[in-house]
Design a protein around this motif. Structure first.
Motif, PDB file in Angstrom:
ATOM      1  N   TRP A 419      47.470  34.866  36.049  1.00 38.98           N
ATOM      2  CA  TRP A 419      48.043  36.198  35.858  1.00 38.98           C
ATOM      3  C   TRP A 419      46.968  37.276  35.954  1.00 38.98           C
ATOM      4  O   TRP A 419      47.252  38.419  36.336  1.00 38.98           O
ATOM      5  CB  TRP A 419      48.850  36.298  34.568  1.00 38.98           C
ATOM      6  N   GLY A 420      45.711  36.913  35.659  1.00 36.50           N
ATOM      7  CA  GLY A 420      44.622  37.871  35.821  1.00 36.50           C
ATOM      8  C   GLY A 420      44.411  38.256  37.272  1.00 36.50           C
ATOM      9  O   GLY A 420      44.198  39.433  37.594  1.00 36.50           O
ATOM     10  N   ILE A 421      44.472  37.268  38.187  1.00 34.11           N
ATOM     11  CA  ILE A 421      44.265  37.575  39.599  1.00 34.11           C
ATOM     12  C   ILE A 421      45.449  38.355  40.157  1.00 34.11           C
ATOM     13  O   ILE A 421      45.291  39.251  40.996  1.00 34.11           O
ATOM     14  CB  ILE A 421      44.015  36.281  40.412  1.00 34.11           C
ATOM     15  N   ARG A 422      46.663  38.048  39.678  1.00 33.37           N
ATOM     16  CA  ARG A 422      47.845  38.796  40.119  1.00 33.37           C
ATOM     17  C   ARG A 422      47.757  40.254  39.661  1.00 33.37           C
ATOM     18  O   ARG A 422      48.009  41.183  40.436  1.00 33.37           O
ATOM     19  CB  ARG A 422      49.106  38.140  39.559  1.00 33.37           C
ATOM     20  N   MET A 423      47.430  40.468  38.410  1.00 36.87           N
ATOM     21  CA  MET A 423      47.284  41.819  37.873  1.00 36.87           C
ATOM     22  C   MET A 423      46.244  42.608  38.659  1.00 36.87           C
ATOM     23  O   MET A 423      46.478  43.756  39.074  1.00 36.87           O
ATOM     24  CB  MET A 423      46.876  41.733  36.405  1.00 36.87           C
ATOM     25  N   ALA A 424      45.069  41.994  38.875  1.00 42.85           N
ATOM     26  CA  ALA A 424      43.987  42.680  39.571  1.00 42.85           C
ATOM     27  C   ALA A 424      44.363  42.992  41.012  1.00 42.85           C
ATOM     28  O   ALA A 424      44.055  44.075  41.532  1.00 42.85           O
ATOM     29  CB  ALA A 424      42.724  41.828  39.522  1.00 42.85           C
ATOM     30  N   HIS A 425      45.023  42.040  41.680  1.00 45.97           N
ATOM     31  CA  HIS A 425      45.416  42.258  43.070  1.00 45.97           C
ATOM     32  C   HIS A 425      46.386  43.424  43.187  1.00 45.97           C
ATOM     33  O   HIS A 425      46.258  44.278  44.076  1.00 45.97           O
ATOM     34  CB  HIS A 425      46.043  40.987  43.642  1.00 45.97           C
ATOM     35  N   ARG A 426      47.353  43.493  42.294  1.00 45.85           N
ATOM     36  CA  ARG A 426      48.322  44.577  42.375  1.00 45.85           C
ATOM     37  C   ARG A 426      47.672  45.929  42.066  1.00 45.85           C
ATOM     38  O   ARG A 426      48.000  46.940  42.690  1.00 45.85           O
ATOM     39  CB  ARG A 426      49.494  44.303  41.437  1.00 45.85           C
ATOM     40  N   LEU A 427      46.755  45.963  41.116  1.00 42.85           N
ATOM     41  CA  LEU A 427      46.037  47.212  40.849  1.00 42.85           C
ATOM     42  C   LEU A 427      45.225  47.641  42.067  1.00 42.85           C
ATOM     43  O   LEU A 427      45.249  48.810  42.479  1.00 42.85           O
ATOM     44  CB  LEU A 427      45.115  47.040  39.645  1.00 42.85           C
ATOM     45  N   SER A 428      44.484  46.696  42.639  1.00 42.17           N
ATOM     46  CA  SER A 428      43.632  47.011  43.784  1.00 42.17           C
ATOM     47  C   SER A 428      44.458  47.443  44.986  1.00 42.17           C
ATOM     48  O   SER A 428      44.129  48.417  45.672  1.00 42.17           O
ATOM     49  CB  SER A 428      42.778  45.793  44.133  1.00 42.17           C
ATOM     50  N   ASP A 429      45.549  46.727  45.245  1.00 38.06           N
ATOM     51  CA  ASP A 429      46.380  47.025  46.404  1.00 38.06           C
ATOM     52  C   ASP A 429      47.119  48.351  46.239  1.00 38.06           C
ATOM     53  O   ASP A 429      47.239  49.136  47.180  1.00 38.06           O
ATOM     54  CB  ASP A 429      47.375  45.883  46.614  1.00 38.06           C
ATOM     55  N   THR A 430      47.600  48.621  45.035  1.00 36.87           N
ATOM     56  CA  THR A 430      48.379  49.836  44.796  1.00 36.87           C
ATOM     57  C   THR A 430      47.503  51.076  44.783  1.00 36.87           C
ATOM     58  O   THR A 430      47.861  52.115  45.358  1.00 36.87           O
ATOM     59  CB  THR A 430      49.140  49.725  43.466  1.00 36.87           C
ATOM     60  N   TYR A 431      46.344  50.985  44.140  1.00 38.08           N
ATOM     61  CA  TYR A 431      45.506  52.167  43.949  1.00 38.08           C
ATOM     62  C   TYR A 431      44.254  52.160  44.817  1.00 38.08           C
ATOM     63  O   TYR A 431      43.400  53.041  44.671  1.00 38.08           O
ATOM     64  CB  TYR A 431      45.154  52.308  42.465  1.00 38.08           C
TER      65      TYR A 431
END
Length: 700
Positions: A419-431
């Protein structure tokens, strides 16, 4: 899997609490040594270009069989470069069935201590990292040669297994190759240099450049090779071929430095971004060689480039700075010196970025290892981590490099959890910003295990000390944007102990981790202990932390991919990562707020004087879906009646129909359940928080 039979485990000395025992690879001065042989008569010196300025500092004739003791050195001249070196090299010479073979390889330094350049033989001597600007020259056909290549080092005295770290593309978990898994015992030994792809993922497969294996084994033949092994494991592990070689010499080289670099970025380092959406990166040092007339710093990112320079002065210093932007772009820093006879590049640091830093802590659901289903598709070159969450203090202290974040593995450099990699990926991709996650979680630990030892805050024998040292070494300890905590199963529903322990831990975090704007998040556990979906005192205490401790509480209810303790990737850790992303987006990136907060009760009252129905009023009015059968998870405290139906009423209300008059009722509880089953959820999938003993007021 361990290599060979286990022997003594690397251990802490009884009088130390912080750093591991000092270790180096040079010969023990107390032992009798052969005469110094300073002359360089190697095949590499006779055939390889690019060795100008290098000096041989040590050599070892590798024995055919291991004895359990470090191999003796032919000569030791490490003192000649004790004042500094800017490049290291190795020449391996073999002679056997394939005839005379040699390979020369040189790279940026992986240590500042010349005594650690040879075969690693002591606890804590672990090098497991990429190197830039690798040079390879050889007479072995098929092995790529050239300069400016990407490399990976695997150097340690330990046993190891084939599973790997996930840092290198093209490796396999069922064979020993360019990415293996360091184990605890010092019972085999690896000294390997590999060619790897310069990007991740990479189009090219890794190849072994040189390998010396088995030198710390208690007995048995060693394994050596140049290039990939033709059969068996590609990195020559277990090849047991040393007896077939009549020459087995490893010579260590270093290039004395002409200046001292005191400050520079690390490869793949993430600098925390500031209010101006960037970070200043400094390269600084001191001039030590009078022949140097100037230094030049070249910074590149894609097609963009910037140049800086400073004139030299005897004994003077220099400081060159460049501001990088927090965006999905990497920067390369190259430092060169000018002057008669010394003009050359003395440093190169690749993959430097600016972005945001998060910490994950807790027990196994914070570790979030792969149970069923892979999170590998979430990985990105712009997701980073520092060090390793490994429990052993010696190996933790040795892991001091920036890595790519990986989601499926545990106890490995770069491991951040699914879930850490999913959270980080979505933050990086979105922002469109790089993200670093430092995960310090450990399986099955109660709250007391995570506490700070006030007299020894950096103690590597403690979870707190290991995490604190990693954050400090990474240069981010005061720049953490958010801390996410998932723990409580091991506290066995002991709410008092959990609250007291977390309150103390939170106080220490706020004092020395992050800054005044750092946010703290607590996942309400699904069960405590694992598998018990009825006990709810600890979960109720976690729900109240949002009111009493100023943290943000996240729900784990509503996810069907749960086995009673851990979560699958689908309908589990993936969705937990989505929920964490949504909350961070709302709090720190001005993202949407609708539907983000978990349903959380504010109050309850009877609907009618006959006490046959209860209305639970929630803290927001986001619409909810009440799935059929969820009534079984509600309970009326102090009364024998049951909840037979639950409906949602617009305005943020749940109406509970009871089996009869709730005479003597003292409160209402929602216990949730372990595993799959009906839930009360928002459109985002976030589930109703578990609550216990919510007082029921008289009808309005």
């Amino acid at each position: 899997m361990l290599l060979l039979a286990p022997v003594a485990v690397a251990a802490w000395p009884s009088d130390r609490s912080g750093a591991p025992t000092a270790a180096w690879s040079a010969p023990d001065a107390s032992r009798s040594q052969p005469p110094v042989v300073p002359l360089d008569g190697t095949s590499c010196a006779a055939n390889a270009a690019g060795m100008a300025g290098f000096t041989p500092v040590a050599a070892v004739d590798v024995p055919a069989r291991a004895t359990g003791r470090p191999p003796a050195y032919v000569f030791d001249r490490t003192a000649a470069v004790a004042r500094g070196f800017d490049r290291v090299g190795y020449c391996l010479e073999l002679n056997g069935p394939a005839g005379p073979q040699w390979v020369w390889t040189a790279m940026e330094p992986f240590t500042t201590d010349a005594r650690r350049l040879g075969l690693p033989t002591r606890a804590g001597q672990i090098v497991q990292q990429r190197v830039n600007d690798l040079e390879v020259a050889t007479n072995v056909a098929g092995l790529p040669t050239g300069t400016g290549l990407a490399g990976y080092l695997e150097m340690w005295p330990n046993s190891y297994g084939p599973r790997g770290t996930g840092q290198i593309s093209g490796t396999a978990p069922d064979r020993y190759d360019a990415d293996d898994d360091v184990q605890l015992s010092r019972a085999y030994g690896s000294f390997q240099v590999h060619l790897v792809g310069g990007t991740r993922p990479a189009d090219t497969s890794p190849q072994t450049v040189l390998a010396v294996n088995g030198f710390m084994s208690p007995s048995g033949p060693l394994a050596l090779g140049i290039g990939p092994a033709p059969t068996g494991n590609p990195d020559w592990t277990f090849a047991a071929n040393a007896g077939s070689l009549t020459q087995r010499r490893l010579t260590v080289y270093a290039r004395p430095s002409v200046l001292t670099v005191t400050r520079h970025p690390a490869d793949r380092q993430l600098f925390p971004r500031d209010a101006g959406n960037g970070a200043v990166v400094e390269v600084a040092g001191k001039f030590t060689d009078p022949r140097v007339t100037a230094v030049q710093l070249k910074v590149t990112s894609g097609a963009d480039g910037w140049d800086y320079s400073a004139a030299a002065s005897p004994g003077g210093t220099f400081s060159l700075r460049h501001r990088i932007t927090a965006a999905l772009r990497e920067y390369r820093f190259e430092l060169r010196v000018l002057g008669d006879g010394v003009a050359r590049r003395v440093g190169r640091w690749d993959g430097v970025v600016a972005g945001d830093v998060y910490v994950i802590e807790g027990q196994s659901n914070a570790v979030a290892a792969m149970q069923h289903g892979s999170a590998a598709a979430e990985e990105s070159p712009y997701l980073r981590s520092f060090g390793s969450p490994v429990v052993d203090g010696t190996r933790s202290a040795a892991a001091r490099s920036w890595n790519y974040a990986v989601g499926d593995l545990t106890q490995q450099p770069g491991a951040v959890g699914q879930w850490g990699i999913r959270m980080a990926h979505r933050l990086s991709d979105t922002y469109q910003v790089p993200v670093a996650v430092i995960n310090g979680a450990e399986n099955g630990r109660p709250i007391g295990y995570f506490q700070r030892v006030d007299t020894r805050p950096n103690d590597l024998r403690t979870n707190y000390g290991r995490l604190r040292q990693r954050l400090t070494a990474a240069g981010v300890v005061r720049d953490v944007r958010g801390v996410l905590w998932y723990q409580g199963e091991a506290d066995n529903d002991n709410a008092a102990a959990h609250v007291a322990g977390f309150t103390a831990l939170l106080r220490d975090w706020r004092a020395e981790l992050g800054g005044p704007d750092t946010r703290y998040y607590v996942f309400q556990v699904r069960t405590s202990p694992c598998g018990d979906g009825r006990a709810a005192r600890l979960r109720e205490a976690q729900r109240r932390m949002g009111d009493t401790l100023g943290v943000t509480v996240l729900s784990t209810n509503g996810l069907s991919g749960q086995d009673g303790c851990h979560f699958d990737w689908e309908h589990g850790y993936r969705e937990l990562g989505d929920h964490a992303f949504a909350v961070l987006s709302r709090d720190l990136y001005r993202g949407p707020a609708d539907g983000v907060a978990p349903p959380n009760p504010r109050s309850a009252s009877f609907v009618d004087p006959g006490r046959t129905a209860v209305v639970v009023r929630l803290r927001d009015e986001d619409p909810l879906t009440v799935q059929p059968g969820v009534a079984a998870d509600f309970r009326i405290e102090g009364s024998g009646v049951s909840v037979v139906d639950v409906t949602y009423r617009p305005g943020g209300q749940l109406v509970l129909t009871l089996s009869g008059p709730a005479t003597g009722a003292t409160g209402v509880s929602y216990l949730g359940h372990a595993g799959a089953g009906p839930c009360v959820v928002k459109a985002s999938g976030v589930g109703l928080l578990t609550f216990q003993g919510l007082p029921i007021a008289a009808p309005d």
